[in-house]
Design a protein around this motif. Structure first.
Motif: not given
Length: 99
Positions: A36-51
């Motif tokens: 399922r697609r995730v809204e950009p704002a909701r994806a930020l915590p996961d992307l931040w954790a991986l950055s």
């Protein structure tokens, strides 16, 4: 966890960036396979954790801006799937269908 691998020199390309079609966030599931697609704002915590982040405030701000730009530029998808070898083929097929 992260897994690193290297291609044989004959299979490597140049150093040009490759375009991203999407980012898949891998999740474990006992209820089958879902994508399922995730809204950009909701994806930020996961992307931040991986950055990769350096300790200075300016560096963190620049990194966050890059993560936010990525989330707005490409689809972010949650891929929930069982972690079993017998469902691996169906998981790959589901990703291929979506992308």
């Amino acid at each position: 966890d992260r897994v690193h691998f290297a291609l044989a020199p004959s299979a490597r390309g140049g150093c040009k960036p490759v375009p991203l079609a999407a980012v898949l966030l891998l999740r474990e599931s006992s209820d089958g396979i879902s994508l399922r697609r995730v809204e950009p704002a909701r994806a930020l915590p996961d992307l931040w954790a991986l950055s990769f982040r350096l300790p200075q405030h300016d560096d963190r701000a620049r990194c966050f801006a890059g993560v936010a730009a990525l989330a707005n530029a490409v689809p972010i998808l949650d891929l929930a799937r069982p972690l079993t070898l017998d469902t691996l083929g169906r998981t790959v097929e589901r990703v291929e269908e979506a992308i």
